[in-house]
Scaffold this motif. Structure first.
Motif, mmCIF file in Angstrom:
data_model
loop_
_atom_site.group_PDB
_atom_site.id
_atom_site.type_symbol
_atom_site.label_atom_id
_atom_site.label_comp_id
_atom_site.label_asym_id
_atom_site.label_seq_id
_atom_site.Cartn_x
_atom_site.Cartn_y
_atom_site.Cartn_z
ATOM 1 N N GLY A 4 56.215 33.302 53.284
ATOM 2 C CA GLY A 4 55.912 35.234 53.733
ATOM 3 C C GLY A 4 55.707 36.028 52.512
ATOM 4 N N ARG A 5 56.129 36.655 52.509
ATOM 5 C CA ARG A 5 56.244 37.472 50.619
ATOM 6 C C ARG A 5 56.836 36.932 50.206
ATOM 7 N NH1 ARG A 5 57.776 41.988 54.340
ATOM 8 N NH2 ARG A 5 55.993 42.013 55.801
ATOM 9 N N GLY A 6 56.321 36.173 48.839
ATOM 10 C CA GLY A 6 56.797 35.759 47.915
ATOM 11 C C GLY A 6 57.370 36.348 47.012
ATOM 12 N N GLY A 8 58.748 35.642 42.215
ATOM 13 C CA GLY A 8 58.689 35.274 41.468
ATOM 14 C C GLY A 8 59.735 34.033 41.099
ATOM 15 N N GLY A 9 60.226 34.529 39.729
ATOM 16 C CA GLY A 9 60.996 32.934 39.605
ATOM 17 C C GLY A 9 62.731 33.770 38.935
ATOM 18 N N GLY A 10 63.222 33.736 38.094
ATOM 19 C CA GLY A 10 64.453 34.642 38.045
ATOM 20 C C GLY A 10 65.332 35.817 39.037
ATOM 21 N N GLY A 11 64.849 35.543 39.810
ATOM 22 C CA GLY A 11 65.632 37.207 39.997
ATOM 23 C C GLY A 11 64.326 38.175 40.015
ATOM 24 N N VAL A 52 59.941 21.248 51.019
ATOM 25 C CA VAL A 52 61.152 21.201 49.957
ATOM 26 C C VAL A 52 60.575 19.713 49.266
ATOM 27 C CG1 VAL A 52 63.336 19.220 50.316
ATOM 28 C CG2 VAL A 52 63.348 20.892 51.696
ATOM 29 N N GLY A 53 59.891 19.109 49.884
ATOM 30 C CA GLY A 53 59.739 17.944 48.727
ATOM 31 C C GLY A 53 58.297 18.376 47.467
ATOM 32 N N GLU A 54 57.911 19.483 47.903
ATOM 33 C CA GLU A 54 57.278 20.155 47.400
ATOM 34 C C GLU A 54 58.041 20.391 45.926
ATOM 35 O OE1 GLU A 54 54.301 23.373 48.137
ATOM 36 O OE2 GLU A 54 53.562 22.199 49.813
ATOM 37 N N LEU A 55 59.311 21.586 46.096
ATOM 38 C CA LEU A 55 59.967 21.844 45.257
ATOM 39 C C LEU A 55 61.031 20.507 44.671
ATOM 40 C CD1 LEU A 55 62.162 23.721 44.620
ATOM 41 C CD2 LEU A 55 63.977 23.081 46.559
ATOM 42 N N SER A 56 60.922 19.232 45.235
ATOM 43 C CA SER A 56 60.956 17.930 44.348
ATOM 44 C C SER A 56 60.594 17.834 43.509
ATOM 45 C CB SER A 56 61.278 16.840 45.188
ATOM 46 O OG SER A 56 62.402 17.191 46.172
ATOM 47 N N GLU A 57 59.294 17.411 43.927
ATOM 48 C CA GLU A 57 57.987 17.574 43.182
ATOM 49 C C GLU A 57 57.969 18.223 41.272
ATOM 50 O OE1 GLU A 57 54.475 18.079 44.829
ATOM 51 O OE2 GLU A 57 53.808 15.966 45.480
ATOM 52 N N ILE A 58 58.201 19.341 41.376
ATOM 53 C CA ILE A 58 58.758 19.881 40.323
ATOM 54 C C ILE A 58 59.674 19.175 39.010
ATOM 55 C CG2 ILE A 58 59.757 22.457 39.529
ATOM 56 C CD1 ILE A 58 58.746 23.619 41.711
ATOM 57 N N PHE A 59 60.850 18.976 39.899
ATOM 58 C CA PHE A 59 61.605 18.239 39.190
ATOM 59 C C PHE A 59 61.735 16.616 38.742
ATOM 60 C CE2 PHE A 59 63.813 22.318 40.840
ATOM 61 C CZ PHE A 59 65.066 22.090 39.472
ATOM 62 N N TRP A 72 62.783 25.435 29.716
ATOM 63 C CA TRP A 72 61.586 25.406 30.975
ATOM 64 C C TRP A 72 60.433 27.177 30.232
ATOM 65 C CZ3 TRP A 72 61.587 24.178 36.806
ATOM 66 C CH2 TRP A 72 61.769 22.950 37.321
ATOM 67 N N ASP A 73 59.592 27.336 30.569
ATOM 68 C CA ASP A 73 57.949 27.969 29.933
ATOM 69 C C ASP A 73 58.220 29.037 32.108
ATOM 70 O OD1 ASP A 73 56.865 27.027 32.100
ATOM 71 O OD2 ASP A 73 55.366 26.282 29.918
ATOM 72 N N GLU A 74 57.410 30.529 31.422
ATOM 73 C CA GLU A 74 58.127 30.771 32.425
ATOM 74 C C GLU A 74 57.431 31.416 33.553
ATOM 75 O OE1 GLU A 74 59.697 34.472 34.104
ATOM 76 O OE2 GLU A 74 59.751 33.540 32.853
ATOM 77 N N GLU A 75 56.496 29.713 33.726
ATOM 78 C CA GLU A 75 55.401 29.881 35.056
ATOM 79 C C GLU A 75 55.812 28.569 35.277
ATOM 80 O OE1 GLU A 75 51.164 27.304 34.911
ATOM 81 O OE2 GLU A 75 51.149 28.771 33.064
ATOM 82 N N GLU A 76 56.835 28.269 34.686
ATOM 83 C CA GLU A 76 57.325 26.755 35.856
ATOM 84 C C GLU A 76 58.832 27.583 36.469
ATOM 85 O OE1 GLU A 76 57.457 22.735 32.653
ATOM 86 O OE2 GLU A 76 58.058 24.233 31.823
ATOM 87 N N LYS A 77 58.889 28.469 35.857
ATOM 88 C CA LYS A 77 59.908 29.709 36.258
ATOM 89 C C LYS A 77 59.572 29.884 37.604
ATOM 90 C CE LYS A 77 63.623 29.798 32.262
ATOM 91 N NZ LYS A 77 64.066 30.382 32.103
ATOM 92 N N VAL A 78 58.529 30.260 37.795
ATOM 93 C CA VAL A 78 57.983 31.406 38.225
ATOM 94 C C VAL A 78 58.065 30.681 40.028
ATOM 95 C CG1 VAL A 78 55.604 32.721 39.129
ATOM 96 C CG2 VAL A 78 57.104 33.067 37.729
ATOM 97 N N HIS A 79 56.956 29.321 39.580
ATOM 98 C CA HIS A 79 57.156 28.198 40.187
ATOM 99 C C HIS A 79 57.904 27.857 41.342
ATOM 100 C CE1 HIS A 79 54.951 24.096 41.530
ATOM 101 N NE2 HIS A 79 54.482 24.937 41.916
ATOM 102 N N LEU A 80 58.978 27.466 40.090
ATOM 103 C CA LEU A 80 60.325 26.960 41.742
ATOM 104 C C LEU A 80 60.647 27.363 42.228
ATOM 105 C CD1 LEU A 80 62.457 25.021 41.390
ATOM 106 C CD2 LEU A 80 63.949 26.474 39.460
ATOM 107 N N GLY A 81 60.898 29.395 41.247
ATOM 108 C CA GLY A 81 61.282 30.958 42.668
ATOM 109 C C GLY A 81 60.136 30.532 43.788
#
Length: 140
Positions: A4-6, A8-11, A52-59, A72-81
């Motif tokens: 759906g509509r994505g 970014g990162g933290g809020g 969930v697998g893709e989320l796990s790969e981040i960590f 973490w840099d902003e790009e990593e936080k956006v990807h996590l979000g």
């Protein structure tokens, strides 16, 4: 497929978003694309597991990560979000397709967990409910 509509990162949201709003947006998103026939509970669950697998790969190779992700840099936080959003959106869609009020189910589960994990015996412990002594408390 992103669910759906994505975001970014933290809020940065303009207002708190209700699960019912997400469910409606996801239902509209699927209907507009004529995807309802693909959104069986099984298919949505498998998509959720994949996300969930893709989320796990981040960590996966980061070791312990501090709260707040200060290193973490902003790009990593956006990807996590984005990955967290995919998991949430598929979960909300699955609940909607199964006619489960996810918000109410979560509140009921919190109440049940409060009984299983009374503060007096669980505070500061990571033990599972069946490993703790209830010291006279009833366990569920």
């Amino acid at each position: 497929m992103s669910a759906g509509r994505g975001g970014g990162g933290g809020g940065g949201g303009r207002h708190p978003v209700a699960l019912t709003e997400l469910a409606k947006n996801m239902a509209d998103f699927a209907a507009d694309r004529e995807w309802d026939r693909f959104h069986s509970p099984r298919n949505l669950l498998l998509a959720l597991v994949g996300e969930v697998g893709e989320l796990s790969e981040i960590f996966q190779w980061k070791g312990e990560v501090p709260r707040g992700l200060a290193n973490w840099d902003e790009e990593e936080k956006v990807h996590l979000g984005e990955e967290l959003s995919d998991v949430l959106l598929y979960l909300v869609r699955l609940a909607d397709v199964c006619d489960v009020d996810l918000g109410q189910a979560a509140l009921r589960k919190l109440q049940k967990n409060a009984v299983k994990y009374p503060v007096a015996v669980c505070k500061g412990s990571s033990k599972k409910y069946n490993e703790i002594s209830t010291l006279g408390h009833n366990s569920v």
